[in-house]
Design a protein around this motif. Structure first.
Motif, mmCIF file in Angstrom:
data_model
loop_
_atom_site.group_PDB
_atom_site.id
_atom_site.type_symbol
_atom_site.label_atom_id
_atom_site.label_comp_id
_atom_site.label_asym_id
_atom_site.label_seq_id
_atom_site.Cartn_x
_atom_site.Cartn_y
_atom_site.Cartn_z
ATOM 1 N N CYS A 233 2.826 0.918 -3.212
ATOM 2 C CA CYS A 233 2.114 1.316 -4.436
ATOM 3 C C CYS A 233 2.881 0.878 -5.674
ATOM 4 O O CYS A 233 2.296 0.395 -6.642
ATOM 5 C CB CYS A 233 1.906 2.831 -4.438
ATOM 6 N N LEU A 234 4.224 1.026 -5.645
ATOM 7 C CA LEU A 234 5.025 0.661 -6.813
ATOM 8 C C LEU A 234 4.993 -0.842 -7.061
ATOM 9 O O LEU A 234 4.940 -1.290 -8.215
ATOM 10 C CB LEU A 234 6.464 1.134 -6.611
ATOM 11 N N ASP A 235 5.026 -1.646 -5.991
ATOM 12 C CA ASP A 235 5.009 -3.100 -6.152
ATOM 13 C C ASP A 235 3.708 -3.576 -6.786
ATOM 14 O O ASP A 235 3.702 -4.503 -7.599
ATOM 15 C CB ASP A 235 5.203 -3.784 -4.794
ATOM 16 N N GLN A 236 2.594 -2.958 -6.422
ATOM 17 C CA GLN A 236 1.302 -3.379 -6.967
ATOM 18 C C GLN A 236 0.980 -2.699 -8.286
ATOM 19 O O GLN A 236 0.033 -3.108 -8.978
ATOM 20 C CB GLN A 236 0.182 -3.102 -5.945
ATOM 21 N N ASP A 237 1.758 -1.641 -8.631
ATOM 22 C CA ASP A 237 1.563 -0.930 -9.903
ATOM 23 C C ASP A 237 0.097 -0.545 -10.101
ATOM 24 O O ASP A 237 -0.500 -0.760 -11.148
ATOM 25 C CB ASP A 237 2.044 -1.782 -11.078
ATOM 26 N N GLU A 249 -9.335 -4.661 -4.194
ATOM 27 C CA GLU A 249 -8.495 -5.847 -4.306
ATOM 28 C C GLU A 249 -7.027 -5.560 -3.997
ATOM 29 O O GLU A 249 -6.209 -6.478 -4.023
ATOM 30 C CB GLU A 249 -8.616 -6.431 -5.720
ATOM 31 N N THR A 250 -6.684 -4.302 -3.754
ATOM 32 C CA THR A 250 -5.308 -3.944 -3.445
ATOM 33 C C THR A 250 -5.038 -4.069 -1.945
ATOM 34 O O THR A 250 -5.969 -4.136 -1.128
ATOM 35 C CB THR A 250 -5.019 -2.511 -3.902
ATOM 36 N N ILE A 251 -3.756 -4.114 -1.595
ATOM 37 C CA ILE A 251 -3.318 -4.227 -0.206
ATOM 38 C C ILE A 251 -2.755 -2.883 0.223
ATOM 39 O O ILE A 251 -1.910 -2.296 -0.476
ATOM 40 C CB ILE A 251 -2.264 -5.339 -0.054
ATOM 41 N N GLY A 252 -3.174 -2.384 1.374
ATOM 42 C CA GLY A 252 -2.753 -1.063 1.831
ATOM 43 C C GLY A 252 -2.315 -1.043 3.272
ATOM 44 O O GLY A 252 -2.630 -0.074 3.989
ATOM 45 N N ARG A 253 -1.595 -2.091 3.723
ATOM 46 C CA ARG A 253 -1.155 -2.121 5.126
ATOM 47 C C ARG A 253 -0.163 -0.999 5.424
ATOM 48 O O ARG A 253 -0.246 -0.325 6.467
ATOM 49 C CB ARG A 253 -0.531 -3.479 5.443
ATOM 50 N N ASP A 254 0.830 -0.801 4.532
ATOM 51 C CA ASP A 254 1.812 0.262 4.769
ATOM 52 C C ASP A 254 1.180 1.643 4.684
ATOM 53 O O ASP A 254 1.600 2.567 5.390
ATOM 54 C CB ASP A 254 2.953 0.149 3.763
ATOM 55 N N HIS A 255 0.158 1.793 3.826
ATOM 56 C CA HIS A 255 -0.568 3.073 3.771
ATOM 57 C C HIS A 255 -1.286 3.334 5.096
ATOM 58 O O HIS A 255 -1.288 4.467 5.608
ATOM 59 C CB HIS A 255 -1.566 3.066 2.619
ATOM 60 N N ALA A 256 -1.921 2.293 5.636
ATOM 61 C CA ALA A 256 -2.617 2.459 6.916
ATOM 62 C C ALA A 256 -1.633 2.791 8.035
ATOM 63 O O ALA A 256 -1.917 3.635 8.902
ATOM 64 C CB ALA A 256 -3.400 1.192 7.244
ATOM 65 N N ALA A 257 -0.445 2.128 8.033
ATOM 66 C CA ALA A 257 0.548 2.414 9.072
ATOM 67 C C ALA A 257 1.066 3.842 8.972
ATOM 68 O O ALA A 257 1.225 4.543 9.993
ATOM 69 C CB ALA A 257 1.701 1.410 8.960
ATOM 70 N N TYR A 258 1.313 4.306 7.738
ATOM 71 C CA TYR A 258 1.797 5.676 7.588
ATOM 72 C C TYR A 258 0.716 6.691 7.961
ATOM 73 O O TYR A 258 1.010 7.725 8.562
ATOM 74 C CB TYR A 258 2.275 5.910 6.155
ATOM 75 N N VAL A 279 8.123 3.612 -12.422
ATOM 76 C CA VAL A 279 9.454 4.053 -11.984
ATOM 77 C C VAL A 279 9.378 5.026 -10.819
ATOM 78 O O VAL A 279 10.403 5.315 -10.197
ATOM 79 C CB VAL A 279 10.215 4.709 -13.152
ATOM 80 N N ALA A 280 8.201 5.553 -10.515
ATOM 81 C CA ALA A 280 8.067 6.534 -9.445
ATOM 82 C C ALA A 280 6.635 6.495 -8.922
ATOM 83 O O ALA A 280 5.746 5.872 -9.522
ATOM 84 C CB ALA A 280 8.444 7.937 -9.929
ATOM 85 N N VAL A 281 6.421 7.193 -7.771
ATOM 86 C CA VAL A 281 5.109 7.221 -7.136
ATOM 87 C C VAL A 281 4.862 8.628 -6.608
ATOM 88 O O VAL A 281 5.762 9.253 -6.029
ATOM 89 C CB VAL A 281 5.002 6.201 -5.979
ATOM 90 N N LEU A 282 3.636 9.117 -6.837
ATOM 91 C CA LEU A 282 3.162 10.353 -6.222
ATOM 92 C C LEU A 282 2.179 9.994 -5.117
ATOM 93 O O LEU A 282 1.251 9.206 -5.344
ATOM 94 C CB LEU A 282 2.485 11.250 -7.253
ATOM 95 N N LEU A 283 2.368 10.562 -3.913
ATOM 96 C CA LEU A 283 1.482 10.265 -2.781
ATOM 97 C C LEU A 283 0.997 11.571 -2.195
ATOM 98 O O LEU A 283 1.801 12.447 -1.850
ATOM 99 C CB LEU A 283 2.202 9.435 -1.728
ATOM 100 N N ALA A 284 -0.341 11.699 -2.100
ATOM 101 C CA ALA A 284 -0.965 12.889 -1.515
ATOM 102 C C ALA A 284 -1.626 12.496 -0.207
ATOM 103 O O ALA A 284 -2.191 11.402 -0.083
ATOM 104 C CB ALA A 284 -1.985 13.488 -2.477
#
Length: 606
Positions: A233-237, A249-258, A279-284
């Motif tokens: 998420c941080l890399d794609q901002d 248009e975003t990539i979510g392979r690591d989200h799918a793996a998690y 600088v940070a990420v919130l993930l729910a």
């Protein structure tokens, strides 16, 4: 009208579904009420640049979704009434169709629903007309309810974000504040867990807080997969959602793996930005997917808490890191040998001198300008008469068909009636003479009839010219006839002076000291006194060969051509400042040439 249809229609007026679902259900109700085979929703497309081009209708939806519109559908839509309501029209076949113009409460062309009825009698078709008239305002009520619901939801989201910020301001340590944010967001988003990851040295994101957990083991595989999702998420901002919506248009392979590892049915991650940098990420995460409202809620909360968390994070760093930062700031302020200030001033002075001697800068000539129209037309009275209306006044912008003034036509109408009566009478006399075989009387009656026809044509010509128009887009420069209403006007009297708006040009008044620098084709930028914040690009088109004396000295008029279409608020006579680009000149010459020219002019004899 069946009770079931009435109940469904009433439910649609206050339903909370998305617009796509509403229109599908609404078209289904109309189809059943009218007994139609299908329903087609049209809206008139924006008018093309060519005013003579025909109107284009665009189909927005259909029920059933893939149903084909019958022949003559667009013609039926074009024949729809202007006001909201329903009209029964005939299609080729013979077939009947209802054309229902809807009321949406918005500006622009109202949408139209076409309901083809097939072959049936007009009486059978008109039985559904009351229900359709009742349903015409349903979209307006739905849209108003939809906007009110959205506004209430946004208010609740912002109020919740402010409450969270108030709780966060009570915390003085970063760890406690991060845990508070995760716990609060987990409760408000109905999430199983909310995690906060912070960007550390390099490009690595480390988990700093998990909702409901004061401590956690960093060596687990699930935590490493979570950190990879946070880095994604941080890399794609950008906010990432799992499962990803169609067309994402975003990539979510690591989200799918998690999600597969943690057994989560839905993930939502949002970056926290400080001064435009993530600088940070919130993930729910939770078992059910996240919707649009929850995405907006998390974004708003992330924007509100980002600055406070960043400040606490900087304050809670280890003291060696804080001390190193302070030392770097102190060294940058005081580093260097003695007499640093004098040396710095000398270096800066030398640099400025070199730039002044060898540096180049675009030289520009400043001059006032006036906006002029190349064509000014005088609108005169076409015949003797009396003014009945004079709606135009100086400063008004009129179109080709807008009425400037209108003459009193009552006498002309009486003359038209008299001429028409005379023509009819002479024609009857000619017929009577022809029946009696009286050739002389016949010729006299025909001549008198032709004379009456000519007089009738003249009266009608004056009636056609009773309304004065400019014939083109223009602005009224002179002429205020409102005080002359009812007063006699002679043919040829000048009533208005109008200036065309499509033939505007800029006339700059360049001082004779700078006219030798101006060449045809030079780029010009102008700003109007009425709107100095807006600038427009022009090109020098012509330079008058002779100067004109003014109170400030001799000036040359430089005509500039406008690039592109003039703005709709331009009016002849407006003025401002024109900047004419001459070319690159030395900075020393730019600062001293005025003084040098003055000395040469007044001391040349020495």
């Amino acid at each position: 009208m069946s009770p079931d249809l009435a109940r469904r229609l009433a439910a649609l007026r206050s339903c909370a579904e998305a617009p796509a679902a509403f229109w599908s259900a609404f078209l289904g109700v109309l189809t059943e009420a009218a007994g139609a085979g299908s329903a087609h929703l049209y809206r008139l497309a924006p008018p093309p640049d060519d005013p003579a081009a025909p109107a284009l209708w665009r189909r927005l939806a259909a029920q059933p979704a893939r149903g084909a519109a019958p022949g003559g559908a667009l013609e039926a839509c074009a024949a729809a009434p202007v006001t909201p309501g329903a009209e029964l029209v005939a299609l080729p076949g013979p077939q009947w169709a209802f054309v229902l113009r809807l009321h949406t409460g918005e500006d622009g062309a109202a949408p139209v629903v076409l309901l083809p009825l097939g072959e049936r009698s007009r009486a059978e078709a008109e039985a559904a007309l009351p229900f359709l008239l009742l349903a015409a305002d349903t979209p307006a009520l739905y849209l108003r309810h939809h906007r009110q619901t959205g506004a209430h939801r946004e208010t609740e989201v912002f109020a919740g974000a402010l409450d969270l910020l108030a709780l966060l301001n009570r915390e003085t340590r970063f760890a406690a504040a991060a845990l508070l944010v995760c716990d609060e967001l987990s409760h408000r988003l109905h999430a199983d867990r909310v995690s906060l990851g912070w960007l550390e040295s390099g490009d690595l994101v480390k988990v700093r807080a998990l909702s409901g957990a004061d401590k956690f083991d960093r060596r687990t595989e699930a935590l490493r997969a979570l950190e990879l999702a946070l880095e994604e998420c941080l890399d794609q901002d950008a906010a990432l959602v799992f499962p990803a919506p169609d067309g994402a248009e975003t990539i979510g392979r690591d989200h799918a793996a998690y999600a597969a590892l943690a057994g989560a049915g839905g993930l939502l991650s949002v970056p926290l930005r400080i001064d435009g940098r993530a600088v940070a990420v919130l993930l729910a995460e939770r078992a059910a997917p996240f919707g649009e409202d929850e995405i907006a809620t998390l974004r708003v909360h992330a924007d509100q808490v980002a600055r406070r968390l960043s400040d606490l994070r900087g304050h809670d760093r280890p003291w060696p890191m804080r001390a190193a930062a302070r030392v770097r700031r102190w060294a940058a302020t005081w580093a260097g040998p003695r007499h640093t200030t004098a040396k710095l001033v000398a270096v800066v002075g030398a640099l400025l001198l070199l730039i002044l001697v060898f540096g180049q800068w675009p030289y520009r000539v400043k001059a006032p300008f006036v906006l002029r129209s190349d064509q000014v037309v005088y609108v005169t009275a076409p015949f003797d008469g009396y003014l009945a209306e004079a709606p135009a006044s100086p400063g008004d912008v009129v179109g080709p068909t807008d009425v400037l003034a209108r003459f009193d036509t009552r006498e002309l109408l009486l003359e038209e009636s008299a001429a028409l009566a005379d023509q009819t009478r002479y024609l009857r006399e000619a017929e009577r003479a022809r029946a009696r075989d009286e050739l002389a009387e016949l010729r006299i009656a025909e001549a008198q009839s032709a004379q009456s026809a000519a007089r009738l044509e003249q009266v009608r010509h004056r009636l056609a010219r009773a309304a004065l128009t400019a014939g083109f887009a223009a602005t009224v420069a002179e002429g205020d006839q409102r005080r002359r209403l009812g007063a006699p006007v002679r043919a040829g009297d000048v009533l208005y002076q109008v200036a065309r708006l499509d033939t505007l040009s800029v006339e700059a008044q360049v001082d004779e000291r700078d006219i030798h620098e101006i060449v045809v084709g030079a780029r010009v930028t102008v700003a109007f006194e009425s709107r100095p914040s807006e600038t427009f690009a022009l090109v020098v088109e012509r330079i008058e060969p002779s100067a004109r004396p003014t109170a400030q000295g001799n000036v040359f008029h430089v005509r500039c051509r406008i690039e592109g279409a003039p703005a709709d608020w331009w009016r002849p006579g407006m003025g401002g400042v024109a900047i004419i680009r001459v070319g690159w000149r030395g900075l020393l010459w730019i600062f001293t040439h005025r003084t040098a020219d003055y000395l040469r002019l007044h001391w040349w004899f020495w």
